[in-house]
Structure formats: structure tokens, C-alpha cells
Scaffold this motif. Structure first.
Motif, PDB file in Angstrom:
ATOM      1  N   ARG A  43      43.490  46.697  56.489  1.00  0.00           N
ATOM      2  CA  ARG A  43      44.298  47.648  57.273  1.00  0.00           C
ATOM      3  C   ARG A  43      44.745  48.784  56.340  1.00  0.00           C
ATOM      4  O   ARG A  43      45.930  48.926  56.040  1.00  0.00           O
ATOM      5  CB  ARG A  43      45.515  46.939  57.872  1.00  0.00           C
ATOM      6  N   ARG A  98      50.368  37.689  58.435  1.00  0.00           N
ATOM      7  CA  ARG A  98      49.652  37.659  59.707  1.00  0.00           C
ATOM      8  C   ARG A  98      48.141  37.718  59.500  1.00  0.00           C
ATOM      9  O   ARG A  98      47.383  37.111  60.271  1.00  0.00           O
ATOM     10  CB  ARG A  98      50.116  38.817  60.586  1.00  0.00           C
ATOM     11  N   LEU A  99      47.692  38.446  58.489  1.00  0.00           N
ATOM     12  CA  LEU A  99      46.255  38.490  58.205  1.00  0.00           C
ATOM     13  C   LEU A  99      45.742  37.110  57.809  1.00  0.00           C
ATOM     14  O   LEU A  99      44.663  36.684  58.245  1.00  0.00           O
ATOM     15  CB  LEU A  99      45.974  39.504  57.090  1.00  0.00           C
ATOM     16  N   THR A 103      46.490  36.308  62.874  1.00  0.00           N
ATOM     17  CA  THR A 103      47.262  36.800  64.021  1.00  0.00           C
ATOM     18  C   THR A 103      47.083  38.308  64.160  1.00  0.00           C
ATOM     19  O   THR A 103      47.201  39.045  63.189  1.00  0.00           O
ATOM     20  CB  THR A 103      48.759  36.485  63.845  1.00  0.00           C
ATOM     21  N   SER A 104      46.806  38.768  65.355  1.00  0.00           N
ATOM     22  CA  SER A 104      46.671  40.206  65.583  1.00  0.00           C
ATOM     23  C   SER A 104      48.050  40.862  65.560  1.00  0.00           C
ATOM     24  O   SER A 104      49.059  40.236  65.910  1.00  0.00           O
ATOM     25  CB  SER A 104      45.992  40.471  66.933  1.00  0.00           C
ATOM     26  N   PHE A 105      48.098  42.102  65.135  1.00  0.00           N
ATOM     27  CA  PHE A 105      49.368  42.824  65.075  1.00  0.00           C
ATOM     28  C   PHE A 105      49.117  44.318  65.094  1.00  0.00           C
ATOM     29  O   PHE A 105      48.023  44.795  64.777  1.00  0.00           O
ATOM     30  CB  PHE A 105      50.157  42.434  63.818  1.00  0.00           C
ATOM     31  N   GLY A 106      50.156  45.036  65.492  1.00  0.00           N
ATOM     32  CA  GLY A 106      50.109  46.489  65.499  1.00  0.00           C
ATOM     33  C   GLY A 106      51.317  47.064  64.803  1.00  0.00           C
ATOM     34  O   GLY A 106      52.115  46.343  64.198  1.00  0.00           O
ATOM     35  N   ASP A 109      54.758  45.605  65.872  1.00  0.00           N
ATOM     36  CA  ASP A 109      55.034  44.267  65.351  1.00  0.00           C
ATOM     37  C   ASP A 109      55.605  44.328  63.938  1.00  0.00           C
ATOM     38  O   ASP A 109      56.605  43.684  63.621  1.00  0.00           O
ATOM     39  CB  ASP A 109      53.757  43.416  65.349  1.00  0.00           C
TER      40      ASP A 109
END
Length: 270
Positions: A43, A98-99, A103-106, A109
Motif C-alpha cells: 500500500r 491488517r495486512l 483483512t481488507s481496509f481503507g 479504517d
């Protein structure tokens, strides 16, 4: 008649166990750096945002000191600047967590997690950090006044000429370096594990600081070596107008999270 249950502590009210430090090696730092770099590549825009924010803060800080005429504060400020980086890395810690969990996140979050830290023990860690930094600036000014009381300088170049080319300047450098090294070691020891630990678990800031110190005490060479890597990397990142921090801060932040996971035993049952 007094009830037999009066004053007893419910069995499910036991305080949480103290986090246990583990032994870490130079290989753990290498592996953590590799994982941190992978997180950055996963990311890059979001990670780079935190680095950019920190870089812009550094530029504004230096400009403000020059505008106020506080030239002498630039040097201690530059030394202290890397020491407050863990606060800027809270979002990076959450991203790494989260990675790893898949877990998906934006943006919402991560920014929400950071905003919620003001309601937790992280605020008290901020007070501890600010207090140590206040001591650092105070002692720097005291040493400056005592050793360079007869010197005169009106700009940053003049300050460095006095410091580097006079006997009083070298006395100042030696004393300030020793005191700075001590305070930097103290601040690093109480925060290096405490910051990600507070984000990861519901514990108090005192327990987090004690755990952090225990980790450093158990692994003094490796952990202080990691501190030296952080200091050197961030200092070199200052050269191109702080812009190197756009890349180095996120990588160091992600790496710190992975090193924390290796340095502190997981919660029982997790």
C-alpha cells in the motif's frame, strides 16, 4: 451478620497478565525490515501519506523556529525529531496488523483507528514523551548558556562556526552529546515496544513502558542497534528537505510493528 462474599474479588476480574519479552536477534531485524518493505509496497500511497505528513511537519517546524529567531533550537529539534516518530507511525502499525491478518481496509479504517487512540492510553504516552523532550530542550539550553555564554551568533551558519571552530564549542558538543545520548536511550527504551503494544492490546501505558524497557534490557545490543538504524536512516532522510521521510518513515514504521511481534510474546489464547 457479614456476608461471606464481602470484599472478595470475582474470579473473572483478574488483571491481565504482564506481556512477556522474548529474545530477538539481528536476523529478526533483517526479517522485520523485509516484511516492513513488503508492507510499504503493498500500500505505497497510504504508507507514503504518513511519511509525507511527517516530512511537512518537519519543514514547518524548522520554518517556525527560523521565523521566531530560535536558531539554537534547530539542533536539539533535529535530534529530537526522530524520537517522536512512533506517534506518526500508529496508522502504519495498524496497516501492518491488517495486512498480516489478510483483512481488507481503507483510509477510513486506518484514520478511525488513529483518531480513537486519543481515548486510550496512547495519550499518556504522549505526555511522557513530551516531558522527556522538555527536559532535553531545557538541558540543551542550559549547556548552551553555560559553555557559550561569551559567543555571539545571529544565524545558523554563525552557530555552527562557533560550535565547530572554538574550544567552547567543542566543550558544548561533548556535554550535549552525552546528555542527549542518555535521554534518547531512555525515550527509545520506553517507547520502542510500548507504542505498538498499546495499539494492539488493552493495557495501561505504565505496563507498556515497563514491557518496552524489559525488551531492551533483555536484548540491549540488538534493540539499541535498531535504535541506531532508525536514527541514522531518519537523519539521512532530512537532507533532501525532509522528503526522504516519505519513503523511510513508512518502512521503519512497518518494520517496528513486525519487530514488536517478535519481541513480545502473543497474548494467551491468541
Amino acid at each position: 451478620m457479614t456476608s461471606g462474599t464481602t470484599g472478595t474479588t470475582p474470579q473473572n476480574q483478574n488483571p491481565p497478565a504482564m506481556p512477556q519479552p522474548r529474545t530477538v536477534t539481528a536476523e529478526d531485524i533483517r526479517a522485520s525490515l523485509k516484511a516492513g518493505f513488503s508492507d510499504f509496497l503493498a500500500r505505497p500511497v497510504m504508507s507514503g501519506f504518513f511519511g509525507l505528513f511527517y516530512a511537512l511537519f518537519g519543514i514547518f517546524f524548522v520554518w517556525a523556529l527560523l521565523w521566531m529567531g530560535k536558531i539554537w533550537m534547530i539542533v536539539p529539534g533535529a535530534i529530537a525529531f526522530p524520537l517522536v516518530a512512533p506517534f506518526a507511525c500508529a496508522g502504519l502499525y495498524e496497516m501492518s496488523r491488517r495486512l498480516k491478518a489478510g483483512t481488507s481496509f481503507g483510509w477510513t479504517d486506518i484514520l478511525t483507528v488513529m483518531a480513537n487512540q486519543r481515548k486510550r492510553e496512547m495519550v499518556w504516552m504522549a505526555f511522557v514523551t513530551l516531558f522527556i523532550l522538555w527536559v532535553w530542550f531545557y538541558q540543551f539550553r542550559t549547556v548552551l548558556v553555560i559553555t557559550l555564554q561569551h559567543a555571539a551568533f545571529s544565524d545558523l551558519q554563525g552557530f555552527f562556526e562557533v560550535v565547530l571552530f572554538t574550544s567552547e564549542g567543542w566543550t558544548f558538543v561533548i556535554i550535549a552529546t552525552l546528555v542527549s545520548a542518555f535521554l534518547a536511550t531512555v525515550l527509545f527504551s520506553v517507547t520502542v515496544v510500548a507504542m505498538p503494544l498499546l495499539l494492539d492490546r488493552e493495557i495501561d501505558f505504565v505496563t507498556a513502558m515497563i514491557t518496552s524497557v524489559r525488551v531492551v534490557k533483555r536484548n540491549p545490543v540488538v534493540m539499541l542497534g535498531w535504535g541506531a538504524i532508525i536514527a541514522v536512516t531518519m537523519t539521512l532522510s532530512f537532507v533532501p528537505a525532509f522528503m526522504g521521510l516519505v519513503f523511510t518513515l513508512p518502512i521503519l514504521g512497518h518494520t517496528t510493528w513486525h519487530l514488536y511481534e517478535k519481541a513480545v510474546a502473543p497474548k494467551i489464547g491468541s
